[in-house]
Design an enzyme around this catalytic site. Sequence first.
Site, PDB file in Angstrom:
ATOM      1  N   GLY A  50       0.767  -1.304   0.059  1.00  0.00           N
ATOM      2  CA  GLY A  50       0.041  -0.044  -0.201  1.00  0.00           C
ATOM      3  C   GLY A  50       0.900   1.242   0.017  1.00  0.00           C
ATOM      4  CG  ASN A  53      -1.104  11.654   1.346  1.00  0.00           C
ATOM      5  OD1 ASN A  53      -1.561  10.904   2.102  1.00  0.00           O
ATOM      6  ND2 ASN A  53      -1.826  13.063   1.446  1.00  0.00           N
ATOM      7  N   GLY A  55       3.500   8.148   2.597  1.00  0.00           N
ATOM      8  CA  GLY A  55       4.590   7.222   2.581  1.00  0.00           C
ATOM      9  C   GLY A  55       4.276   5.759   1.926  1.00  0.00           C
ATOM     10  CG  LEU A  57       1.076  -0.852   4.915  1.00  0.00           C
ATOM     11  CD1 LEU A  57       1.373  -0.513   6.117  1.00  0.00           C
ATOM     12  CD2 LEU A  57      -0.456  -1.344   4.588  1.00  0.00           C
ATOM     13  CG  ASP A 163      -9.305   8.863   9.142  1.00  0.00           C
ATOM     14  OD1 ASP A 163     -10.223   9.237   8.143  1.00  0.00           O
ATOM     15  OD2 ASP A 163      -8.347   8.162   9.038  1.00  0.00           O
TER      16      ASP A 163
END
Length: 456
Positions: A50, A53, A55, A57, A163
């Site tokens: 994955g 923005n 970075g 995974l 979130d």
Amino acid sequence: MDHPNREKDERQRTTKGMPGRSGHGSRPSSSASSGVLMVGPNFRVGKKIGCGNFGELRLGKNLYTNEYVAIKLEPIKSRAPQLHLEYRFYKQLGSAAEGLPQVYYFGPCGKYNAMVLELLGPSLEDLFDLCDRTFTLKTVLMIAIQLISRMEYVHSKNLIYRDVKPENFLIGRQGNKKDHVIHIIDFGLAKEYIDPETKKHIPYREHKSLTGTARYMSINTHLGKEQSRRDDLEALGHMFMYFLRGSLPWQGLKADTLKERYQKIGDTKRNTPVEVLCENFPEEMATYLRYVRRLDFFERPDYDYLRTIFTELFEKKGYTFDYAYDWVGRPIPTPVGSVHVDSGTSAITRDSHVHRDRPSQQALRNQASSDRRGEWEIQPSRQTNTSYLTSHLAADRHGGSVQVVSSTNGELNVDDPTGAHSNAPITAQAEVEVVEEAKCCCFFKRKRKKTAQRHK
């Protein structure tokens, strides 16, 4: 030629202390002469599963225990670093509570900060796709009862989540004793609502920039009001109705600009009566939403009351809380194929409820799933060993919702399910691309360099 160096590295690793958990102060990661990238002394970095923005995974492996882990990598020079803050929030939450991933390590990894987490199973959005984009009432109630408790625990640690979206709630890995537990992950947008110095609730403010996912966020968040505990619970309510209905009335709205689209979503949300939103579903769904929308900014929600609304409905319907979710018995997508969830192994049956079949959703689901999953397609069920991998994409996918974030609260994540080998370069951020409604407005393009690079 490299054998002496590899043997030396192995000796160094085996002389370290505790095998599983490395602290914040452990030595920086190293890259051996063989090109193997390490995070701390224990964790080998594997393929990319994955990116966004924040970075990347990556899949990882604990070389002491042979267990797979998830590794989040964020450039140290990120424009809005959030990984260390997320790590601090995980520590604040602790590791003993049910439904929170274990955090094993935080520290530098070359030009990146790295956080190593427990590898979990697929997200509720993945499973929603798997179930033809609708969940039965029984499944939604089992999810809802658990997530009210998750949010109560987060709030008890003086944090608001901000979130809520299906991509941020994951089941455990299949074959694990926690595979039926709904986990909450990704605290990059969380915030302390109790001031750590004064021990008082943060003040009410207006004209705040939007933080969260527009599809699920509360009406007050659209109005620019500071978020508090009530907003997390309202966002959960919107998500519950998304699961029951298959979509929400404010999805698919067209606008010339993103700002106008957010405005339209908020306006439609305000102008949709709770009775209309919850039409053809039990009155308890509307009761939940009315309650959380009437809460005061400073008010502590009555979590027991909210759980009781759903547990009493659950009992009234004659359901058994056996964790026989709609996805039980279906092949679960994983990075290396699929795992068939055999309800017989856990004495769970699906006879207690009938799955609502909506053939008209099938073509849409197939298209949406293939667009988002890429190579994470469900393959024919097959036998796998106990070390199979399951997806960990919830923190990095948007599920078609428009996502907004305050510039002071870190960056958001999006999935690029392109596999990469452990020696593939971790690419830097490129330009932002605004994409169509089915994607995320914060999607970051990635350009892979042709020449391999190593971290020094």
